[in-house]
Design a protein around this motif. Structure first.
Motif, short mmCIF file in Angstrom:
data_model
loop_
_atom_site.label_atom_id
_atom_site.label_comp_id
_atom_site.label_asym_id
_atom_site.label_seq_id
_atom_site.Cartn_x
_atom_site.Cartn_y
_atom_site.Cartn_z
N THR A 76 44.61 -44.62 72.91
CA THR A 76 43.91 -44.89 71.65
C THR A 76 43.45 -43.60 70.97
N GLY A 77 43.32 -42.51 71.76
CA GLY A 77 42.91 -41.25 71.18
C GLY A 77 43.92 -40.70 70.19
N ASN A 78 45.20 -41.03 70.39
CA ASN A 78 46.24 -40.56 69.46
C ASN A 78 46.16 -41.27 68.12
N TRP A 98 46.76 -29.75 66.17
CA TRP A 98 48.16 -29.39 66.36
C TRP A 98 48.30 -28.03 67.05
N ILE A 99 47.51 -27.06 66.62
CA ILE A 99 47.54 -25.72 67.23
C ILE A 99 47.13 -25.79 68.70
N THR A 100 46.13 -26.61 68.99
CA THR A 100 45.68 -26.78 70.38
C THR A 100 46.79 -27.35 71.24
N GLY A 101 47.55 -28.30 70.69
CA GLY A 101 48.68 -28.86 71.43
C GLY A 101 49.77 -27.83 71.67
N GLY A 269 42.31 -32.50 70.10
CA GLY A 269 43.59 -32.08 70.66
C GLY A 269 43.54 -31.96 72.17
N LEU A 270 42.47 -31.34 72.68
CA LEU A 270 42.31 -31.17 74.12
C LEU A 270 42.19 -32.52 74.81
N PHE A 271 41.40 -33.41 74.20
CA PHE A 271 41.16 -34.71 74.81
C PHE A 271 42.42 -35.57 74.77
N SER A 272 43.21 -35.40 73.73
CA SER A 272 44.41 -36.22 73.56
C SER A 272 45.50 -35.86 74.55
N ALA A 410 32.64 -41.41 81.06
CA ALA A 410 34.05 -41.05 81.23
C ALA A 410 34.33 -39.69 80.61
N ASP A 411 33.79 -39.45 79.40
CA ASP A 411 33.96 -38.15 78.75
C ASP A 411 33.41 -37.03 79.63
#
Length: 479
Positions: A76-78, A98-101, A269-272, A410-411
């Motif tokens: 769901t994060g996406n 995007w840069i983080t990915g 991005g990090l979480f995804s 959870a986080d």
């Protein structure tokens, strides 16, 4: 209960503050440079994903391991998460996500490499690996490995279980008026049936589900982008400009400061993509691979598909819709997604519902395996049956309860998982360079077979040897 939710929210906010974000991004940048930009090998990595390594040890194929990792990562994060980042950080948050990915691909590569390098084989041939084995075997930090598994097992019941079931049940109740307990019963039954088959069953289902759900969602995004073709150029320009100058987005967006734009984009991005959290290497260790680098490259593609492709498409869809329909700017993440997919005539809500259901269901399967391996490391196989029962019950409970506190817990557990994993990546960077030089930087070396998988018996011998050495050293000090 409200006070408890506030406390958990404060703890989560503290753990996911600038120090951890700086550590994660810093690790991404360090490994990208140290490993000579492994991202440039993405075409080779995608090709390896669909190749079968014959005469190799492992439980599942490289694609099966990747599909299971993607199943847990693409959730769901996406969808909602990207919308939330835009609301809080402005359109520029999409650029930083995007840069983080892009940078995180180097970290995901490193995690996969260490997972295969330090994995162990049980007496029945099953492969076990992940950050806990890298910490124990590579650094001798058994205590840190135990902490990682504790955090992972708790996180599995939060972000990988109850909150996913809750998101699906809430959507089905809101859009189709289906009772939450009915949705919960269906999801619980499906998850229980798949879990019974272990990693092979999970990887097989994920291998079928992940390509379908990704293509189904991407087709929906492409349709919306085509409908908004007149606004796509403006949207992309707005994303790039507001990444460095948030005021370029106008006053309608909440994110009006550059620090918020970067923070929420990077954090989402990090979480995804979970690069650096240590979850994906747990299943990467089960893959059939000739050498650690081959699976490392395959693992790297997970971040590419998750963030560089899917999150970017979601961002372009949402921002283009916001340009076309300015009233969307003031909506929350979930409402924003509903409005965007509502532009698809008749089947729009169905496309979103199917996307969320498959994303959440696949996340449940992937995290069930992560939690199972963490529990097995802590207590052995005798705990697995009990874990599976409790995990399935958690799916149903999550479907019918409000879970604000569970989200926050959870986080927090995800953040705590990342710390020991990042320690192993940084302290074992010499191992990463050595293996990469041996198999990737040397010409025509990717097909070399490394047959040095360690068995549980060998691991026990190593432990006994270390104890003898410590005892001998103490004797020397006394004398």
């Amino acid at each position: 209960m409200e006070d408890f939710v506030k406390i958990t929210e404060e703890i989560s906010g503290l753990l996911w503050g600038w120090p951890l974000i700086a550590l994660l991004v810093g690790t991404h940048i360090f490994l990208t440079i140290r490993l000579r930009f492994p991202q440039r090998h993405i075409i080779t990595a995608i090709r390896l994903t669909f190749q079968k390594d014959k005469e190799t040890s492992g439980d599942v194929s490289a694609f099966g391991a990747l599909a299971t990792a993607l199943a847990a990562t693409i959730g769901t994060g996406n969808l909602v998460g990207v919308g939330t980042a835009i609301v809080l950080g402005g359109p520029g948050a999409v650029f930083w996500c995007w840069i983080t990915g892009l940078l995180g691909m180097a970290t995901k590569y490193s995690e996969g490499l260490l997972a295969v390098k330090f994995r162990v084989r049980t007496s029945n041939g099953e492969m076990l690996g992940g950050p806990m084995y890298a910490l124990e075997r590579g650094l001798g930090m058994k205590w840190l490995a135990v902490l990682f598994c504790i955090f992972t097992s708790i996180a599995a019941f939060g972000i990988g279980n109850m909150v996913q079931a809750n998101a699906v049940a809430d959507l089905m109740k809101t859009d189709f008026n289906i009772a939450t307990w009915q949705t919960g019963l269906v999801i619980t039954t499906l998850v229980g049936l798949v879990m019974l088959g272990g990693v092979k069953s999970i990887s097989k289902v994920c291998g079928l589900l992940v390509p379908f759900m990704a293509m189904f969602y991407i087709i929906g995004c492409i349709y919306i982008i085509c409908c908004n073709h007149a606004y796509v150029g403006t949207a992309v320009k707005l994303i790039v400009e507001s990444a460095f100058n948030p005021s370029a987005a106008g006053s309608g967006f909440v994110g009006g400061m550059l620090i918020n734009t970067i923070r929420y984009g990077v954090a989402r991005g990090l979480f995804s993509n979970e690069s650096g959290m240590g979850s994906a290497p747990i299943v990467a260790a089960a893959a059939k691979a000739k050498n650690p680098v081959r699976q490392a490259l395959v693992s790297m593609t997970g971040t590419f598909w998750d963030t560089v492709i899917i999150c970017a498409m979601t961002g372009i869809v949402l921002v283009s819709c916001m340009v076309a329909y300015p009233e969307m700017e003031c909506k929350a993440g979930t409402a924003m997604m509903r409005s965007a997919f509502g532009t698809i005539p008749v089947i729009g809500p169905i496309v979103l519902a199917v996307g969320l259901f498959t994303f959440a269901f696949s996340t449940l399967l992937g995290w069930s395996y992560y939690g199972e391996k963490a529990i097995e490391y802590l207590g052995g196989k005798k705990w697995i049956k009990g874990y599976r029962i409790v995990f399935v019950i958690g799916v149903f409970v999550g479907s019918i309860l409000s879970l604000a506190a569970v989200w926050n817990i959870a986080d927090s557990m995800n953040a705590l998982m990342a710390i020991p994993n990042l320690i192993s990546l940084l302290l074992l960077s010499n191992v990463l360079v050595k293996e990469t030089r041996k198999y990737l930087w040397s010409k025509n070396s990717l097909d070399k077979w490394n047959k040095s998988d360690t068995t549980i018996d060998q691991l026990e011998k190593e432990k006994r040897l270390r104890k003898r050495i410590k005892k001998h050293r103490r004797t020397i000090r006394k004398n």
